[in-house]
Design a protein around this motif. Sequence first.
Motif: not given
Lengths: 427, 427
Positions: A15, A17, A217, A370-375, B201-202, B217-224, B384
């Motif tokens: 990602v 940043y 952000r 991110t389709a693992r957890f978002s839409s 995890v997702d 906040r730092a891992v946002f995007g890697v996971v939700a 999702k």
Amino acid sequence: MRKLRAEQFGLTRKVDYGSPEQNETAARIVEAVRTEGDAALLRYTEQLDRVQVDAAGLRVTEEEIQAAYDRVDADFLTAIRQAAANIRAFHEKQLRQSWVDVQPDGTMLGQLLRPLKRVGVYVPGGKAAYPSSVLMNVIPAQVAGVPEIVMVTPPATGGKTGIDPYILVAAAEAGVKEMYRVGGAQAIAALAYGTETIPPVDKICGPGNIYVALAKRAVFGVVAIDSIAGPSEIVVLADETADPAYVAADLLSQAEHDEMASAILVTASEALADAVATEVEQQLSTLPREGTARQSIEGYGAILLAETMDEAIAAVNRMAPEHLEIMTAEPMTLLGRIENAGAIFVGPYSSEPVGDYFAGPNHILPTNGTARFSSPVNVDDFVKKSSLIYYSKDALMANGDQIIALARHEGLEAHARAIEIRLERER
Amino acid sequence: MRKLRAEQFGLTRKVDYGSPEQNETAARIVEAVRTEGDAALLRYTEQLDRVQVDAAGLRVTEEEIQAAYDRVDADFLTAIRQAAANIRAFHEKQLRQSWVDVQPDGTMLGQLLRPLKRVGVYVPGGKAAYPSSVLMNVIPAQVAGVPEIVMVTPPATGGKTGIDPYILVAAAEAGVKEMYRVGGAQAIAALAYGTETIPPVDKICGPGNIYVALAKRAVFGVVAIDSIAGPSEIVVLADETADPAYVAADLLSQAEHDEMASAILVTASEALADAVATEVEQQLSTLPREGTARQSIEGYGAILLAETMDEAIAAVNRMAPEHLEIMTAEPMTLLGRIENAGAIFVGPYSSEPVGDYFAGPNHILPTNGTARFSSPVNVDDFVKKSSLIYYSKDALMANGDQIIALARHEGLEAHARAIEIRLERER
């Protein structure tokens, strides 16, 4: 195209940043607009977009929108109107109702669903300005019932205040009545905090350059923001029944987007793999954006060879692609096994551009795994929920003791007493 | 309590993004766990929680969970089971189905709704460990159908590896089967990137201290991640028919949470305002957490006097409170005019602790004015969507030219050709 074994392949790009300098620049611009309002907005527009405009000139006039209609060609107008109608129809099917559960003791519990009040859509300038993306951001908000939808976009032509007429027409067709010629981090700050000219919004959507992304952000929490999109991706899952020319054409339709776009074929058929590699090379050489597409194919493209269809499907789920096409003998039978994908295009006629432009589903999709957890962008993104709790006297008298027990256990005595005082007086 | 004019009052406290040093610390811990896995996880657990544990000891055993059941009292167990059943029932009503729209030309468009695969719930240690919050985070995920729900929580007792038995029992009752004794930014990093012992995890949910918030906040995007909660707030909207003792008790149930909690009465009745001020003072002096509650009332509490009920409602909508109680003569008639609130408690028996513990709606709610655009934790947060696009041959032949026109207009020739090659071969 390079051929790789599918078994271990995953698709994760880092990602972005931004650099510390870029973050600092975005933060400085946001802070200036927050504290100075229009003055900073106009200053940065002059400095960064090299356009002089005064506060009164920020808003796009009704006359400009009408003039834009005279400049777009008729075929475009017909097609974008049909696309808008299709997008609207698909998103209307997503609309949900508030609900309430009425219980025999008089208690009513429910969810009130209401649209956000005001949404800002950012549209980038220059060659990244896509009328189709305007529709895809605006129409879901409109279907959700958002009463105020505002578009911001930088003045497109160096030194002039004009905006691409196709963008203006797309916005007008989607139903936007409020548009401002302002872009960059300064536009995001204006939407988040408001200025004398631009009232603040509740949510900001739409793609932009790195400064726009970093500004979004930075204002996250003050307003809602959509997800920050990475480069586009397609995975084609195919077997020996697929037409290699169709597969290659669809891979290239992603690859032409930008050098970092990713186009991947996953197959258990070596014959298909070879045929697609040949087709990609042939079709590539005739594309106007050959340079971009070639860099994408060489840098992020691949043909993944799986031993079995099971292994191929596992690779797809690991990658969680933004777009997935399934071109196999019986594609619908595989649908249940696809766990992660933004949009799934089934069969030989569901070429990705069908969804990019026209069919109705949204083309703004989760990228970079991110389709693992978002839409995909959808109507729910513009709806907020409030819980409704009406507890009857009977319900409180019956359950009060248990509520008190839980509150006391957590050491929250005032919580316990708020219940107890009612039990004491009215039991 | 201080009395203020309602007309101009807004409630916005600054979002805490941490100091540069705190951000650096969180980033360093996250990076260490990402690259070193368990080794870093155990090192930081020793360094920050002062607990020595080896990798094999991270996971909470079945025996520990059974032992926890022996240590919690029977009233608690009965109440938490009933609360869990109520929360489950309310969230089950939110479940939605995948849908598909089948069109006469054979086209099928739809949305596939599927649960996330693996969710991590963070539970803070010490006095901020609330069993009720465990239920509120876990049950919506479970109802959504998430097959793997994992809890992480720091070892609670200095130097020992034990975890509060009430937390273990709440998690077990909510259905969690996988729990680890690890907390802080290092636990967030482990959930996001995975280690030898803890698979990634997702999505990560649950509150924590500033380092936990910054790591999320730092891992946002890697996971939700879920939203980052601010201090708790209540607004009571009341008229002269409200019981001042009930109003005061409910205000104080927020104020006892922490010094930064906010408790506000909005009313057009000066008589009620005075009576509530007196009641607050009386009840405050008998509270075990008087110090905290008093600081909250003095720092962030207020009685807002409005000229009219219209003005009072406008003030509520500007504040967009986390919790809103309505205690007026006909509270249901005001419901439609409340635009922004996380949870709305209607009538004299819907005291806020009813919702905090028991009724069923979620107690994790948008704070700090974010009810303008966000929602209580709900089942959708763990689902999702994937778009489904099956275009028939007929549909493509009928609409292909319009798709090509839109693609060519955007300068995306490979998009146009992906459609054109099919039209040429099959029309």
